[in-house]
Design an enzyme around this catalytic site. Structure first.
Site, PDB file in Angstrom:
ATOM      1  CB  SER A 150      -0.950   0.008   1.205  1.00  0.00           C
ATOM      2  OG  SER A 150      -0.230  -0.209   2.411  1.00  0.00           O
ATOM      3  CG  ASP A 392      -1.446   4.414   9.101  1.00  0.00           C
ATOM      4  OD1 ASP A 392      -0.224   4.169   9.189  1.00  0.00           O
ATOM      5  OD2 ASP A 392      -2.124   4.107   8.099  1.00  0.00           O
ATOM      6  CG  HIS A 395      -0.516   3.582   5.052  1.00  0.00           C
ATOM      7  ND1 HIS A 395      -0.907   2.758   6.100  1.00  0.00           N
ATOM      8  CD2 HIS A 395      -0.337   2.759   3.978  1.00  0.00           C
ATOM      9  CE1 HIS A 395      -0.959   1.504   5.679  1.00  0.00           C
ATOM     10  NE2 HIS A 395      -0.620   1.476   4.401  1.00  0.00           N
TER      11      HIS A 395
END
Length: 429
Positions: A150, A392, A395
């Site tokens: 990702s 997070d 990312h």
């Protein structure tokens, strides 16, 4: 009294009128035949007008790449600092229709937008600004594919957003064909693609939609299935790191698909990279294809690393880059970095290593934090109030840090293009 006599036309005039009448009939007849043929699409001229792109080849001049658009020889663009620039950045906004919710931090409630306005400035040279039209011309009739997890998907979305604004509506599209995403620039016959392969080699997490498994299993000597979808791609950009860092050990097979063993992650990573390297050497044509490998994307899970005295914080609520040029966080594994360098140095085919780790390590402010998604859903208000658990710090928000990765990739693509073009051009007399 005399009576006027009727005058007769001379024979020459009669002959002339007859010739004109005959010619008119011939013209009218020919016109009628032509009209009938036009209706039936049989006229050669009409067939010429109806030629498709496959029926002819347009001769295009080479793209002009000037000296200030490529990285200077001897200049390390990976050493530098982040400088504030709210004039040139961001290059695009969150209105880009190709961004997923996971990365649109401002839209998801992040109160600041500072993370969008930092520009990477190398110490010894300039990093060329990305020219979308020029990049699309270089990519004409080609495929550019990002392969990885990702993090790599974020780089793919960044690249699409960097170029899509110069393409007219109706001339661009995005297809989702798992495990691939394909952005097409129709007028350039070019595609920018993304291929989900979190470990690069094959694993039980290769489903691009449902890849959350209780026990991860990698097949350290298996890559052929993935490789079939990479064959013939003009520019390949690989990345694989964070999925390996889940635990110190990982279940894997090597040799027999039924012999599952527990490997140390660094050992397994090296075996996987060697399998990938073997595919590169047996499947890539260096005359027509180019391969890049992205270094690991760092994490910022513990703020005591850049904020002495802190105990339980992370990237949440950070708004500025780290200024210490020697900073190296524990979220960047040196053993993995050394493994990548060792494997690439032994390759017989040139693979360009894009070492974006340290420049990204400074950007503790660039992560999605509590303004992203968790398992496909935006965090609730209650979850956002608990950043220690839910932030997070892996990312990246977009626009943001991955845009700089793409500017560096762009500069290398232009340099490779000019180098190849110079080799093909005849030497001056």
């Amino acid at each position: 009294m005399t009576t006027a006599q009727p005058q007769t036309l001379p024979s020459r005039q009669i002959q002339f009128l007859f010739t004109v009448a005959l010619a008119s009939l011939l013209i009218l007849g020919s016109a009628r035949i032509m009209l009938d043929n036009l209706k039936n699409n049989q006229n050669p001229f009409l067939r010429l007008l109806h030629l498709t792109k496959r029926d002819y080849k347009v001769v295009r001049l080479p793209v002009n790449v000037s000296d200030d658009e490529v990285i200077e020889d001897g200049c390390n663009v990976f050493e530098g600092k982040w400088v504030w620039d709210n004039v040139s950045f961001p290059v695009y906004g969150e209105s880009c229709p190709y961004l997923v919710k996971q990365v649109t931090c401002r839209r998801n409630g992040r109160p600041d937008s500072f993370y969008q306005n930092w520009r990477w400035q190398p110490h010894a040279c300039q990093l060329p600004r990305l020219n979308a039209l020029k990049l699309l011309e270089v990519l004409r009739d080609k495929r550019l594919m990002f392969v990885g997890d990702s993090i790599q998907r974020g780089m793919f979305e960044s690249m699409v957003c960097l170029v899509q604004s110069v393409i007219p509506e109706g001339k661009k599209s995005l297809q989702r064909i798992p495990p691939r995403k394909i952005f097409t620039a129709e007028d350039f016959n070019a595609t920018i693609e993304y291929f989900w392969a979190p470990f690069i080699i094959e694993s039980n997490s290769d489903n691009a939609i449902n890849h959350t498994v209780r026990k991860r299993l990698v097949r350290l000597d298996s890559i052929a299935k993935h490789g079939k979808q990479w064959e013939g791609v003009d520019i390949l950009v690989f990345e694989s790191y964070i999925w390996w860092m889940y635990k110190p050990q990982i279940n894997a097979t090597f040799g027999s698909p039924y012999d599952v063993r527990e490997y140390n992650v660094t050992t397994a990573y090296r075996l996987a990279m060697e399998t990938w390297a073997n595919w590169i050497e047996t499947s890539i044509d260096p005359n027509t294809q180019k391969v890049y490998f992205m270094s690991m994307s760092p994490t910022h899970l513990w703020d005591w690393e850049w904020k002495p005295g802190s105990h339980d914080g992370n990237c949440f609520n950070e708004t500025h880059p780290i200024q210490d040029p020697s900073y190296w966080g524990t979220g960047s594994n040196l053993h993995i970095m050394e493994t990548v360098r060792d494997v690439l140095s032994q390759l017989q085919i040139d693979v360009t290593f894009l070492n974006v780790t340290q420049l990204s390590d400074y950007r503790k402010d660039g992560h999605t934090s509590v303004y992203g998604e968790r398992r496909g859903k935006l965090l609730t208000k209650e979850q956002r109030l608990n950043p220690k658990t839910f932030a997070d710090c892996i990312h990246w928000c977009l626009p943001g840090v991955p845009d700089t990765w793409n500017e560096i990739l762009y500069a290398h693509i232009l340099k490779d293009y000019r180098s190849k073009r110079n080799k093909l051009s005849p030497a001056p007399l």
